[in-house]
Design a protein around this motif. Structure first.
Motif, PDB file in Angstrom:
ATOM      1  N   GLY A  43      39.550 -27.468  -9.518  1.00 11.52           N
ATOM      2  CA  GLY A  43      38.611 -26.528 -10.126  1.00 11.52           C
ATOM      3  C   GLY A  43      39.243 -25.174 -10.406  1.00 11.52           C
ATOM      4  N   ILE A  44      40.055 -24.689  -9.459  1.00 15.57           N
ATOM      5  CA  ILE A  44      40.735 -23.404  -9.643  1.00 15.57           C
ATOM      6  C   ILE A  44      41.693 -23.476 -10.832  1.00 15.57           C
ATOM      7  N   LEU A  45      42.437 -24.574 -10.937  1.00 16.53           N
ATOM      8  CA  LEU A  45      43.370 -24.722 -12.052  1.00 16.53           C
ATOM      9  C   LEU A  45      42.630 -24.776 -13.386  1.00 16.53           C
ATOM     10  N   MET A  46      41.481 -25.457 -13.408  1.00 22.48           N
ATOM     11  CA  MET A  46      40.698 -25.502 -14.643  1.00 22.48           C
ATOM     12  C   MET A  46      40.159 -24.114 -14.989  1.00 22.48           C
ATOM     13  N   ALA A  47      39.719 -23.377 -13.966  1.00 27.09           N
ATOM     14  CA  ALA A  47      39.195 -22.038 -14.205  1.00 27.09           C
ATOM     15  C   ALA A  47      40.297 -21.101 -14.706  1.00 27.09           C
ATOM     16  N   LEU A  48      41.500 -21.232 -14.159  1.00 26.54           N
ATOM     17  CA  LEU A  48      42.627 -20.416 -14.628  1.00 26.54           C
ATOM     18  C   LEU A  48      42.980 -20.750 -16.075  1.00 26.54           C
ATOM     19  N   HIS A  49      42.949 -22.034 -16.397  1.00 28.13           N
ATOM     20  CA  HIS A  49      43.232 -22.443 -17.782  1.00 28.13           C
ATOM     21  C   HIS A  49      42.172 -21.876 -18.718  1.00 28.13           C
ATOM     22  N   SER A  50      40.922 -21.935 -18.284  1.00 25.65           N
ATOM     23  CA  SER A  50      39.839 -21.382 -19.105  1.00 25.65           C
ATOM     24  C   SER A  50      40.018 -19.873 -19.270  1.00 25.65           C
ATOM     25  N   ARG A  51      40.395 -19.188 -18.187  1.00 22.58           N
ATOM     26  CA  ARG A  51      40.573 -17.734 -18.258  1.00 22.58           C
ATOM     27  C   ARG A  51      41.679 -17.347 -19.242  1.00 22.58           C
ATOM     28  N   SER A  52      42.741 -18.196 -19.287  1.00 20.36           N
ATOM     29  CA  SER A  52      43.837 -17.876 -20.205  1.00 20.36           C
ATOM     30  C   SER A  52      43.389 -17.924 -21.660  1.00 20.36           C
ATOM     31  N   THR A  54      39.794 -17.516 -22.520  1.00 19.92           N
ATOM     32  CA  THR A  54      38.599 -16.695 -22.730  1.00 19.92           C
ATOM     33  C   THR A  54      38.723 -15.292 -22.152  1.00 19.92           C
ATOM     34  N   GLY A  55      39.655 -15.119 -21.206  1.00 19.62           N
ATOM     35  CA  GLY A  55      39.791 -13.821 -20.555  1.00 19.62           C
ATOM     36  C   GLY A  55      38.753 -13.583 -19.481  1.00 19.62           C
ATOM     37  N   THR A  56      37.923 -14.581 -19.184  1.00 25.82           N
ATOM     38  CA  THR A  56      36.841 -14.410 -18.214  1.00 25.82           C
ATOM     39  C   THR A  56      36.976 -15.403 -17.068  1.00 25.82           C
ATOM     40  N   GLY A  57      36.807 -14.919 -15.850  1.00 27.49           N
ATOM     41  CA  GLY A  57      36.839 -15.797 -14.683  1.00 27.49           C
ATOM     42  C   GLY A  57      35.486 -16.426 -14.418  1.00 27.49           C
ATOM     43  N   GLN A  58      35.415 -17.286 -13.419  1.00 28.27           N
ATOM     44  CA  GLN A  58      34.159 -17.966 -13.086  1.00 28.27           C
ATOM     45  C   GLN A  58      34.189 -18.453 -11.646  1.00 28.27           C
ATOM     46  N   TRP A  59      33.011 -18.747 -11.116  1.00 28.90           N
ATOM     47  CA  TRP A  59      32.917 -19.308  -9.775  1.00 28.90           C
ATOM     48  C   TRP A  59      33.371 -20.770  -9.770  1.00 28.90           C
ATOM     49  N   VAL A  60      34.045 -21.182  -8.697  1.00 34.53           N
ATOM     50  CA  VAL A  60      34.388 -22.583  -8.465  1.00 34.53           C
ATOM     51  C   VAL A  60      33.610 -23.025  -7.230  1.00 34.53           C
ATOM     52  N   ASP A  61      32.701 -23.963  -7.402  1.00 32.59           N
ATOM     53  CA  ASP A  61      31.775 -24.376  -6.338  1.00 32.59           C
ATOM     54  C   ASP A  61      32.055 -25.832  -5.965  1.00 32.59           C
ATOM     55  N   VAL A  62      32.498 -26.090  -4.729  1.00 28.80           N
ATOM     56  CA  VAL A  62      32.844 -27.434  -4.275  1.00 28.80           C
ATOM     57  C   VAL A  62      32.191 -27.689  -2.920  1.00 28.80           C
ATOM     58  N   SER A  63      31.620 -28.865  -2.750  1.00 30.68           N
ATOM     59  CA  SER A  63      30.961 -29.256  -1.505  1.00 30.68           C
ATOM     60  C   SER A  63      31.663 -30.445  -0.873  1.00 30.68           C
ATOM     61  N   GLN A  64      31.792 -30.445   0.463  1.00 28.87           N
ATOM     62  CA  GLN A  64      32.350 -31.598   1.164  1.00 28.87           C
ATOM     63  C   GLN A  64      31.543 -32.857   0.882  1.00 28.87           C
ATOM     64  N   GLN A  65      30.240 -32.748   0.935  1.00 22.81           N
ATOM     65  CA  GLN A  65      29.387 -33.918   0.718  1.00 22.81           C
ATOM     66  C   GLN A  65      29.590 -34.479  -0.687  1.00 22.81           C
TER      67      GLN A  65
END
Length: 262
Positions: A43-52, A54-65
């Motif tokens: 998720g972090i890697l996808m968010a970094l790719h998106s930021r490159s 769009t220039g905008t960051g985002q939350w990465v939300d992951v659950s164990q379940q």
């Protein structure tokens, strides 16, 4: 508080893990922790790719379940599509067979000769080629029926495998059919394949001398990673972080140390 065992229990994997006549079992390694961390990394890697882009960051939300639930594969598909709740099968596959762990002369092997050509080749290797033409063993669907596995196939495989060591069976079969040895942690660590893949690395530790650490799983051709240092000791980088990153003076760091803050 959330722990690995809770993620496994509430994600459903305990319910399909363990012997058929036993209680639900937690998977030994901490899947709830590690798989969740892998999904977070993706998720972090996808968010970094998106930021490159769009220039905008985002939350990465992951659950164990969520992470464990996504691993249920055939058991999950069976419930979602057919409404059937599958339970524990030991090491057997939910749909095809033979696909299991079997004892041999000095330990255990895993064998998955359920495809027609693999089963026929196994019969040839063990000197009974005509068994593949048995009227109840003529297709994958026929061989995968529980009573056929239990009454015909498993007794024959146990008979064959019991006369050989796991390395002998590997030498006899591994090039032709899906059979491999079951390795314990020590055997696995010293396995030539893992050694060849640089999955065990030696590094110098300030207190423990030379120690071994697991290597890097993902091999990149242009930017390969490396195990450069051992795990840090307690407080090893405190001064470096406070002076370098936080720009605190030496006197301020000593003051914080004297006050017990660091």
């Amino acid at each position: 508080p959330g722990y690995d065992g809770m993620g496994q229990a509430m994600g459903g994997i305990c319910s399909v893990n363990g012997p058929a006549d036993g209680p639900p079992l937690r998977v030994g390694p901490p899947l709830g922790d590690s798989v969740c961390a892998l999904y977070a990394t993706i998720g972090i890697l996808m968010a970094l790719h998106s930021r490159s882009k769009t220039g905008t960051g985002q939350w990465v939300d992951v659950s164990q379940q969520d992470a464990i639930y996504s691993l249920l594969e055939a058991a999950l598909a069976t419930y979602l599509l057919k409404g059937e709740v599958l339970t524990r099968q030991g090491s057997r596959h939910l749909y095809v067979g033979p696909y299991d762990i079997f004892p041999c002369k000095d330990g255990y092997i895993f064998y998955a000769g359920y495809l027609d050509h693999h089963f026929r080749k196994t019969c040839e290797i063990f000197g009974e080629p005509l068994l593949a033409d048995h009227p109840e063993l003529g297709s994958l669907q026929a061989r995968s029926r529980p009573h056929v596995l239990q009454e015909i196939i498993y007794p024959k495989l146990l008979e064959w495998f019991s006369g050989y060591t796991k390395r002998e069976l590997e030498a006899m079969c591994a090039d032709e059919v899906p059979l491999c040895v079951v390795l314990d942690i020590g055997e696995c660590t010293n396995d030539p394949q893992l050694q060849h893949r640089d999955m065990v690395k030696s590094v110098d530790h300030p207190f423990m001398g030379t120690i071994k650490l697991p290597g890097i799983v993902t091999k990149l051709s242009a930017t390969p990673g490396a195990i450069r240092m051992p795990p840090p000791t307690l407080g090893q980088h405190t001064t470096e972080i406070l002076s370098g990153r936080l720009k605190l003076s030496a006197s301020r760091i000593e003051q914080l140390r004297a006050e017990g803050a660091i």
